[in-house]
Design a protein around this motif. Structure first.
Motif, PDB file in Angstrom:
ATOM      1  N   LEU A  30       0.938  -1.241  -0.113  1.00 13.04           N
ATOM      2  CA  LEU A  30      -0.068  -0.031   0.152  1.00 13.04           C
ATOM      3  C   LEU A  30       0.828   1.345  -0.041  1.00 13.04           C
ATOM      4  O   LEU A  30       0.645   2.211  -0.662  1.00 13.04           O
ATOM      5  CB  LEU A  30      -0.879   0.007   1.131  1.00 13.04           C
ATOM      6  CG  LEU A  30      -2.197  -0.824   1.032  1.00 13.04           C
ATOM      7  CD1 LEU A  30      -2.903  -1.215   2.416  1.00 13.04           C
ATOM      8  CD2 LEU A  30      -3.084  -0.602   0.160  1.00 13.04           C
ATOM      9  N   MET A  31       2.003   1.269   0.719  1.00 14.55           N
ATOM     10  CA  MET A  31       2.914   2.379   0.602  1.00 14.55           C
ATOM     11  C   MET A  31       3.467   2.680  -0.604  1.00 14.55           C
ATOM     12  O   MET A  31       3.804   3.604  -1.016  1.00 14.55           O
ATOM     13  CB  MET A  31       4.035   2.189   1.970  1.00 14.55           C
ATOM     14  CG  MET A  31       3.089   2.438   3.286  1.00 14.55           C
ATOM     15  SD  MET A  31       1.889   3.812   3.481  1.00 14.55           S
ATOM     16  CE  MET A  31       3.236   5.375   3.539  1.00 14.55           C
ATOM     17  N   CYS A  34       1.064   4.267  -2.791  1.00 19.30           N
ATOM     18  CA  CYS A  34       1.107   5.542  -2.406  1.00 19.30           C
ATOM     19  C   CYS A  34       2.180   6.507  -3.056  1.00 19.30           C
ATOM     20  O   CYS A  34       1.942   7.508  -3.710  1.00 19.30           O
ATOM     21  CB  CYS A  34       0.997   5.790  -0.888  1.00 19.30           C
ATOM     22  SG  CYS A  34       1.142   7.510  -0.316  1.00 19.30           S
ATOM     23  N   LEU A  35       3.349   5.990  -2.958  1.00 15.47           N
ATOM     24  CA  LEU A  35       4.563   6.572  -3.449  1.00 15.47           C
ATOM     25  C   LEU A  35       4.415   6.638  -5.161  1.00 15.47           C
ATOM     26  O   LEU A  35       4.682   7.618  -5.726  1.00 15.47           O
ATOM     27  CB  LEU A  35       5.782   6.052  -3.364  1.00 15.47           C
ATOM     28  CG  LEU A  35       6.421   6.133  -1.847  1.00 15.47           C
ATOM     29  CD1 LEU A  35       7.517   5.344  -1.589  1.00 15.47           C
ATOM     30  CD2 LEU A  35       6.681   7.646  -1.853  1.00 15.47           C
ATOM     31  N   LEU A  37       1.592   6.628  -6.857  1.00 14.85           N
ATOM     32  CA  LEU A  37       0.584   7.731  -7.308  1.00 14.85           C
ATOM     33  C   LEU A  37       1.140   8.978  -7.212  1.00 14.85           C
ATOM     34  O   LEU A  37       0.924   9.967  -8.066  1.00 14.85           O
ATOM     35  CB  LEU A  37      -0.623   7.633  -6.382  1.00 14.85           C
ATOM     36  CG  LEU A  37      -1.486   6.458  -6.642  1.00 14.85           C
ATOM     37  CD1 LEU A  37      -2.659   6.301  -5.554  1.00 14.85           C
ATOM     38  CD2 LEU A  37      -2.299   6.633  -8.136  1.00 14.85           C
ATOM     39  N   ILE A  38       1.946   9.301  -6.033  1.00 13.89           N
ATOM     40  CA  ILE A  38       2.533  10.622  -5.874  1.00 13.89           C
ATOM     41  C   ILE A  38       3.302  11.104  -6.877  1.00 13.89           C
ATOM     42  O   ILE A  38       3.424  12.140  -7.656  1.00 13.89           O
ATOM     43  CB  ILE A  38       3.123  10.924  -4.559  1.00 13.89           C
ATOM     44  CG1 ILE A  38       1.930  10.878  -3.527  1.00 13.89           C
ATOM     45  CG2 ILE A  38       3.859  12.202  -4.621  1.00 13.89           C
ATOM     46  CD1 ILE A  38       2.397  10.769  -1.855  1.00 13.89           C
ATOM     47  N   THR A  57      -3.262  12.654  -5.868  1.00 14.58           N
ATOM     48  CA  THR A  57      -2.479  13.189  -4.822  1.00 14.58           C
ATOM     49  C   THR A  57      -3.507  13.007  -3.520  1.00 14.58           C
ATOM     50  O   THR A  57      -3.231  12.359  -2.435  1.00 14.58           O
ATOM     51  CB  THR A  57      -2.166  14.590  -4.931  1.00 14.58           C
ATOM     52  OG1 THR A  57      -1.276  14.563  -6.074  1.00 14.58           O
ATOM     53  CG2 THR A  57      -1.216  14.983  -3.505  1.00 14.58           C
ATOM     54  N   ALA A  60      -3.613   9.205  -2.836  1.00 18.54           N
ATOM     55  CA  ALA A  60      -2.359   8.850  -2.087  1.00 18.54           C
ATOM     56  C   ALA A  60      -2.297   9.404  -0.824  1.00 18.54           C
ATOM     57  O   ALA A  60      -1.648   8.859   0.372  1.00 18.54           O
ATOM     58  CB  ALA A  60      -1.280   9.455  -2.885  1.00 18.54           C
ATOM     59  N   ALA A  61      -2.903  10.422  -0.295  1.00 20.22           N
ATOM     60  CA  ALA A  61      -2.943  10.836   0.904  1.00 20.22           C
ATOM     61  C   ALA A  61      -3.653  10.091   2.144  1.00 20.22           C
ATOM     62  O   ALA A  61      -3.415  10.066   3.024  1.00 20.22           O
ATOM     63  CB  ALA A  61      -3.384  12.560   1.082  1.00 20.22           C
ATOM     64  N   ILE A  63      -4.168   6.731   1.756  1.00 21.56           N
ATOM     65  CA  ILE A  63      -3.528   5.451   1.692  1.00 21.56           C
ATOM     66  C   ILE A  63      -2.782   5.257   2.903  1.00 21.56           C
ATOM     67  O   ILE A  63      -3.165   4.130   3.578  1.00 21.56           O
ATOM     68  CB  ILE A  63      -2.925   5.181   0.640  1.00 21.56           C
ATOM     69  CG1 ILE A  63      -3.915   5.110  -0.819  1.00 21.56           C
ATOM     70  CG2 ILE A  63      -2.412   3.866   0.702  1.00 21.56           C
ATOM     71  CD1 ILE A  63      -3.309   4.670  -2.204  1.00 21.56           C
ATOM     72  N   PRO A  64      -1.912   5.931   3.536  1.00 29.40           N
ATOM     73  CA  PRO A  64      -1.093   5.746   4.689  1.00 29.40           C
ATOM     74  C   PRO A  64      -2.063   5.177   5.936  1.00 29.40           C
ATOM     75  O   PRO A  64      -1.876   4.240   6.698  1.00 29.40           O
ATOM     76  CB  PRO A  64      -0.379   6.862   4.750  1.00 29.40           C
ATOM     77  CG  PRO A  64      -0.060   7.392   3.686  1.00 29.40           C
ATOM     78  CD  PRO A  64      -1.556   7.294   2.917  1.00 29.40           C
ATOM     79  N   ALA A  67      -3.472   2.135   5.384  1.00 32.66           N
ATOM     80  CA  ALA A  67      -2.340   1.054   5.393  1.00 32.66           C
ATOM     81  C   ALA A  67      -1.892   0.408   6.692  1.00 32.66           C
ATOM     82  O   ALA A  67      -1.682  -0.819   7.131  1.00 32.66           O
ATOM     83  CB  ALA A  67      -1.139   1.427   4.680  1.00 32.66           C
TER      84      ALA A  67
END
Length: 77
Positions: A30-31, A34-35, A37-38, A57, A60-61, A63-64, A67
């Motif tokens: 998942l991380m 996220c990366l 996507l950014i 973005t 992606a914000a 997701i953390p 996760a």
């Protein structure tokens, strides 16, 4: 109230190391998403559509925290 525990066919829970490995895989996947996507939003997609880059973005914000919840699901015992 007692929670139900997931057991295997033999009635024994999976080892802690196996559960930890699975949780780590989910977290890092998942991380990584996220990366990805950014990086795509800021370096590639913004050239064609600023709205799509902002939407990526924002996704992606979110997701953390998701996760972290998934990685720690069911391990509060």
């Amino acid at each position: 109230m007692r929670r139900h525990q997931r057991v295997t066919a033999s009635g024994v829970r999976r080892p802690q190391s196996e559960r930890l490995r699975r949780r780590q895989r989910w977290y890092f996947s998942l991380m990584g998403l996220c990366l990805l996507l950014i990086v795509l939003a800021w370096n590639l997609v913004r050239l064609w559509s600023t709205t799509a880059a902002v939407a990526m973005t924002l996704v992606a914000a979110v997701i953390p925290p998701i996760a972290v919840v998934i990685a720690n699901w069911g391990e509060d015992r």
